[in-house]
Design a protein around this motif. Structure first.
Motif, short mmCIF file in Angstrom:
data_model
loop_
_atom_site.label_atom_id
_atom_site.label_comp_id
_atom_site.label_asym_id
_atom_site.label_seq_id
_atom_site.Cartn_x
_atom_site.Cartn_y
_atom_site.Cartn_z
N ASP A 45 0.69 -1.11 -0.06
CA ASP A 45 0.00 0.04 0.08
C ASP A 45 0.71 1.12 -0.05
O ASP A 45 2.11 1.27 0.37
CB ASP A 45 -0.95 0.01 1.31
N SER A 61 -3.29 11.16 -1.08
CA SER A 61 -4.04 10.11 -1.99
C SER A 61 -3.48 8.91 -1.49
O SER A 61 -2.44 8.61 -0.82
CB SER A 61 -3.77 10.48 -3.29
N GLY A 63 -3.11 4.29 -2.38
CA GLY A 63 -3.13 3.35 -3.46
C GLY A 63 -2.60 2.16 -3.22
O GLY A 63 -2.16 1.92 -1.94
N ARG A 64 -2.28 1.15 -4.16
CA ARG A 64 -1.65 0.13 -4.10
C ARG A 64 -0.58 -0.12 -5.28
O ARG A 64 -1.02 0.42 -6.38
CB ARG A 64 -2.76 -1.10 -4.33
N GLU A 76 -1.52 2.04 -8.66
CA GLU A 76 -3.31 2.23 -8.75
C GLU A 76 -3.62 3.24 -7.58
O GLU A 76 -3.44 2.86 -6.50
CB GLU A 76 -3.96 0.90 -8.71
N TYR A 77 -3.91 4.41 -7.87
CA TYR A 77 -4.35 5.30 -6.90
C TYR A 77 -6.12 4.73 -6.82
O TYR A 77 -6.72 4.70 -7.51
CB TYR A 77 -4.62 6.52 -7.22
N VAL A 78 -6.39 4.83 -5.43
CA VAL A 78 -7.70 4.37 -5.26
C VAL A 78 -8.58 5.42 -4.41
O VAL A 78 -9.77 5.51 -4.37
CB VAL A 78 -7.75 3.14 -4.21
N LYS A 79 -8.00 6.50 -3.70
CA LYS A 79 -8.73 7.31 -2.91
C LYS A 79 -7.75 8.60 -3.01
O LYS A 79 -6.48 8.59 -2.79
CB LYS A 79 -8.62 7.19 -1.34
N GLN A 82 -9.68 7.81 -8.73
CA GLN A 82 -9.01 6.37 -9.29
C GLN A 82 -8.30 6.71 -10.40
O GLN A 82 -8.86 7.59 -11.71
CB GLN A 82 -10.06 5.56 -9.70
N THR A 84 -5.15 4.45 -12.90
CA THR A 84 -4.23 3.03 -12.70
C THR A 84 -3.16 3.35 -13.80
O THR A 84 -3.71 3.83 -15.03
CB THR A 84 -5.24 2.16 -12.95
#
Length: 207
Positions: A45, A61, A63-64, A76-79, A82, A84
């Motif tokens: 993460d 931000s 992500g993973r 990959e950004y998730v918050k 989004q 990728t």
């Protein structure tokens, strides 16, 4: 999107290229190089914090990140949004809510150059490229701290310096600080790092 993508490629190349830089502590650089060569996969993460020089507010931000030897990467950004980025061999996928683009790195000079740096470093091919960085490595608080001063014109236009913090036990990056030319600061903290575990091939699908 282009600015974000170039930064991601450049950032990932740093994870593995510092071992070839001309630092003062050859033993530390050797340990980092060995760790990179024996790492078949990595996933973690991350929390990215952007501090603008002219503002007091911070943009955070999360992500993973997934990596699989020799040429697969997913960032990959998730918050709070989004986005990728996936590299799989010669192909790159850029995707957000509105659109997705597939790029052939063989046809794009910027992508090709940084991808070559990344891949050659991961497999242990020493570049000995002291034209790119002037590097110093110190030990502080149980971490190896590498300070990289860009030497090439294109890198100087983006960054004043890059600071990498390495976990001494795993010999892998735990924090990256990117000080941009205008004084803005981006800090990326890598958390829950797992190495050499199986990652599903679908993770790196470019389609």
């Amino acid at each position: 999107m282009k600015r974000i993508t170039i930064s991601l490629l450049f950032l990932f190349s740093l994870f593995f290229s510092v071992a070839q830089a001309q630092g003062d502590d050859a033993q530390i650089r050797q340990k980092i190089a060995v760790a990179a060569q024996t790492m078949t996969s990595m996933q973690c993460d991350f929390v990215q914090t952007k501090q603008l020089k002219m503002l007091n507010d911070k943009m955070v931000s999360e992500g993973r990140m997934y990596y699989s030897q020799k040429d697969k990467l997913r960032w990959e950004y998730v918050k709070p949004y989004q986005y990728t980025f996936i590299m799989n061999g010669d192909r790159v996928l850029l995707k957000n809510k509105e659109r997705s683009d597939v790029i052939d790195v063989r046809q794009n000079k910027i992508f090709r150059e940084i991808a070559n740096i990344m891949l050659n470093s991961v497999v242990g091919n020493c570049l000995n490229d002291d034209r790119s960085f002037k590097t110093s490595i110190t030990t502080a608080g149980g971490q190896w701290v590498a300070t990289l001063l860009p030497q090439r014109k294109d890198m100087k236009q983006m960054f004043q310096k890059i600071i990498l913090n390495f976990d001494q036990q795993q010999a892998t990056v735990s924090r990256v600080e990117l000080v941009e030319k205008n004084g803005d600061l981006t800090t990326i903290d890598l958390k829950n790092i797992r190495k050499n575990e199986t990652i599903a091939p679908r993770t790196f699908a470019v389609e």
